[in-house]
Structures are given as C-alpha cells and as structure tokens.
Design an enzyme around this catalytic site. Structure first.
Site, PDB file in Angstrom:
ATOM      1  N   ASN A 211       0.851  -1.191   0.000  1.00  0.00           N
ATOM      2  CA  ASN A 211       0.000   0.000   0.000  1.00  0.00           C
ATOM      3  C   ASN A 211       0.880   1.233   0.000  1.00  0.00           C
ATOM      4  OD1 ASN A 211      -2.238  -1.590   0.158  1.00  0.00           O
ATOM      5  ND2 ASN A 211      -2.745  -1.099   2.274  1.00  0.00           N
ATOM      6  N   LYS A 290      12.591 -15.451  -9.161  1.00  0.00           N
ATOM      7  CA  LYS A 290      12.019 -14.333  -9.895  1.00  0.00           C
ATOM      8  C   LYS A 290      11.155 -14.832 -11.044  1.00  0.00           C
ATOM      9  CE  LYS A 290      13.203 -10.209 -12.542  1.00  0.00           C
ATOM     10  NZ  LYS A 290      14.279  -9.358 -13.104  1.00  0.00           N
ATOM     11  N   ASP A 309      -7.169  -9.297  10.396  1.00  0.00           N
ATOM     12  CA  ASP A 309      -7.626  -7.949  10.712  1.00  0.00           C
ATOM     13  C   ASP A 309      -7.040  -7.568  12.066  1.00  0.00           C
ATOM     14  OD1 ASP A 309      -9.062  -5.650  11.512  1.00  0.00           O
ATOM     15  OD2 ASP A 309     -10.735  -6.200  10.224  1.00  0.00           O
ATOM     16  N   ILE A 310      -5.939  -6.827  12.036  1.00  0.00           N
ATOM     17  CA  ILE A 310      -5.200  -6.530  13.263  1.00  0.00           C
ATOM     18  C   ILE A 310      -6.053  -5.725  14.240  1.00  0.00           C
ATOM     19  CG2 ILE A 310      -3.176  -5.349  14.207  1.00  0.00           C
ATOM     20  CD1 ILE A 310      -1.778  -5.947  11.510  1.00  0.00           C
ATOM     21  N   PHE A 326      -7.636   4.091  11.898  1.00  0.00           N
ATOM     22  CA  PHE A 326      -7.507   5.103  10.844  1.00  0.00           C
ATOM     23  C   PHE A 326      -8.228   4.600   9.602  1.00  0.00           C
ATOM     24  CE2 PHE A 326      -4.743   7.489  13.390  1.00  0.00           C
ATOM     25  CZ  PHE A 326      -4.409   8.670  12.742  1.00  0.00           C
TER      26      PHE A 326
END
Length: 398
Positions: A211, A290, A309-310, A326
C-alpha cells in the site's frame, strides 16, 4: 507556529570540545522561535568565543558574575527571571559536580542555584571513563533526584579518539528533547502501542504487493505520544523514517508479521492506535525465484489470501487496550469511516481522504465517535498528532 515560540531559554556553555555544537543548537533554538541568552564559563571561552555566540544570538553574552552591564550587577538573578528553562550544553564533568553539590563559584553555576522554579536541563559531554566514574554517576543520580533533566549522553566516537558513552547528543536531538519537555504530559504512565507504514507482501524475491504509505502520520503520533509521557512501542512496516526519540521500534514486513507483533504487545498496552496501511490481501503462492515473462505476454497467475484484521483482533481482546483506528478513503469519507468504526467495534476512528494525505506534509483529520464527526484544522502532521493525542487522553478510561 514554531515549537518554542515565545520561550526564553538561558543557554549555558561549559568547557568541552562539544561547545562548537552549541552554536548550531543556538540557531536551531531561534529557528523554533526561542529567544536565547547565552552564559559561558571561563573554560567554555577556550573552545568557542563569546563573540561567536553574540553574533549568532544577537544578544549580549554573559561570562562574569560582576558584569557591570546590569545596573544592579546581579546577572545571576536577573537572567533566569522570566526564563522558561536553563539549558546547559555541553555540561562537563566538573559542572555536573558543581550542580549536584550546589556550588556557586561562577556566573553560570550561581544562576543555576538561584534560578528558583525555572527548569534545568543539561546535556553531558565527556570522555567515557569520566562519565562512568562512580562519582559522576552519583552526581548524575543526584541531579535526576533533584529534578534536573539530563539529555543523554550518547554512545559513539569521541574527540579524544576513544569510543564509548559520554558523547554529547547532537543539536537536533537536544532540540527535540527540549521541545518534548514543554509538551503537556497527558499520557504520563500510559503504555501506547502503534502501527505505522505499509506492509509488504512478496510476489517473488524482487516484487511485492504493498500500500502507499510514507509512515509519517504514524511516526508523528509515536513522537507525540512519547512527548506526552507515554511508554511507546511502534510496530512499523518498511519506511525510510528515523525512529522517534524514546520510542521502541519493532520492524516488520508482512501483515502477518505485524499481526503477530501487535498481538504479543497488545495485552500490556493501555492504548492501541492502528495507523499502518496494512495490505488486506497477501499472495498465497509467492514464487521462490524471480518470475519471468512468458511467451505470448501471459502474466503469472496470483492467488490471494485475506490477511488478518489486526485492529479487529485487538479490539476483541478481553481487557485489551482502548483502540483507535484510521480510515483513508477516496470518497464518502463520513459513511465509510463510521461503518468501519462500527464494524471493528472501536470507540474512535480517524478519517482522511487518501488523495489529500499521500506523500503530504500536512494532514486534515476528522475524528468519528459515538457523538458524530469532529474535524481538526489542516495542519502539519506533527501538530495534528499532538492535537489527536490530547483529544484521546481526555477520553481514555482510568
């Protein structure tokens, strides 16, 4: 507004090669809005001249208890009246001993004794053998017991060519310590756990799914919580940010790593603030080598697995910490943030628009709780973090 706007600081210099760093500190204090009066011992003038410090401060420099520039010749009294703090940088072995025993044989030592309720901070600077000497350690312990704040010393290379503890903290560290000193200790005695930065989910040894997150808001909150007197643990994904002072940082990479670290520390925390931009999905089939382009341009097939889901898991703990989440949204902020808060079962969620905060120095936060939405003004992230910490502290259960 600069952090030290309206503050008057008495900056004392004692004998030591680290005096040259006091010139940089003086300018940084002024950059943060402070008015600085400089007082130097005779030994300090052997390392840096009063003319240098006067040119930098734009104010008279004081070295003599009998200085006739003050009508009553009481510089040792007048200089601390109305001051917000006395800051000794560097503080030599000899001067720490004077302070510990209340000696008053020069202007700087005398004004420290005569300062009344004005706070005294000192940044020790000396050879590591001098710092570890039993007498110096007794003096340092006595000064702390007397309410003096010691900033450092640090460990590292010293001017004498040796290495060890005794090196003076750098000017930016001393400045941050002084700024932190003036912050209200609204979280004193509290244990705070935070997450910050992105997580990074491997696709192969050179590619990741992640992210967008600089980590700045989370790191600002960690600093603000430490400034507020809390014991702070920061679980951080990969960032280029330095760890805030007085914060314990646990570095992680994957969302599962972050989950494990958080769940290990959450039972002992009073407050959990989930700021990290955690990847909702990981790669179920990462390659050990790779991935190469296939003939015909067919991309590899990736299978996704949902990450834990922490925030929800911490919120579900029996007797767990008070939780703050948040929510970075791209649209319908109020609806999505409140829905997320209710889904996670937490008392407070902090919302913002992702397009406004990505890679930005400022933040425009909206706080959502049972009473509705509470917008904070646009401001630098550290100022927003301090305001948020104060807001949270007022609502934390005893």
């Amino acid at each position: 507004m600069p952090d030290l706007s309206g503050k008057r600081i008495v900056l004392g210099l004692t004998g030591g090669i680290a005096c040259y760093k006091s010139a940089e500190l003086l300018r940084r204090l002024q950059d943060e809005g402070a008015t600085v009066d400089v007082v130097m011992t005779e030994a300090a003038t052997g390392f840096i001249t009063p003319a240098t410090m006067q040119a930098l401060s734009g104010r008279p420099v004081w070295t003599d208890a009998w200085d006739s520039r003050m009508d009553n010749r009481m510089a040792h009294i007048n200089l601390t009246r109305g001051a917000d703090a006395v800051l000794i940088v560097p503080a030599s072995t000899d001067f720490l001993a004077k302070l510990a025993h209340g000696l008053a044989d020069d202007l700087l030592a005398t004004l420290c004794v005569a300062r009344g309720a004005v706070p005294l901070l000192a940044a020790p600077a000396m050879n590591h053998e001098m710092w570890t000497h039993p007498a110096t350690q007794r003096n340092a312990a006595q000064l702390r017991a007397d309410g003096v704040t010691l900033i450092g010393p640090a460990e590292g290379d010293q001017a004498c060519g040796e290495t060890g503890t005794g090196r003076m903290m750098e000017p930016d560290q001393i400045l941050r310590a002084l700024v932190a000193f003036f912050q209200p200790k609204v979280l004193a005695g509290r244990r705070v756990l935070l997450t910050a930065g992105p997580t990074s989910e491997p696709i192969d040894p050179v590619r990741v799914l992640t992210n967008r997150s600089s980590g700045r808001m989370g790191y600002a909150l960690a600093r603000a919580a430490a400034e507020a007197g809390a014991t702070v643990t920061l679980v951080s994904g990969p960032t280029a940010l330095p760890c805030p002072d007085d914060v314990t940082r646990i570095g992680v990479t994957r969302a599962t790593d972050m989950h494990a670290a958080v769940m290990a520390h959450a039972p002992g925390a009073d407050l959990f603030i989930a700021v990290a931009a955690v990847a909702d999905w990981g790669i179920a089939n990462p390659s050990d080598t790779k991935l190469k382009k296939k003939a015909g341009g067919q991309p590899p097939t990736l299978r996704f697995v949902q990450n834990p889901d922490i925030l929800a898991d911490v919120a579900a703990l029996s007797g767990g910490p008070w939780c703050v989440g948040f929510a970075a949204e791209t649209d319908h902020l109020h609806e999505h943030a409140q829905a997320k808060r209710q889904r996670k079962g937490i008392p407070l969620i902090v919302g913002n628009l992702a397009q406004q905060v990505m890679d930005a120095e400022d933040a425009e936060l909206i706080l959502f709780d049972d009473d509705g939405a509470h917008p904070l003004p646009p401001q630098p992230k550290l100022q927003a973090a301090r305001q948020l910490i104060t807001w949270i502290a007022q609502r934390l259960p005893d």
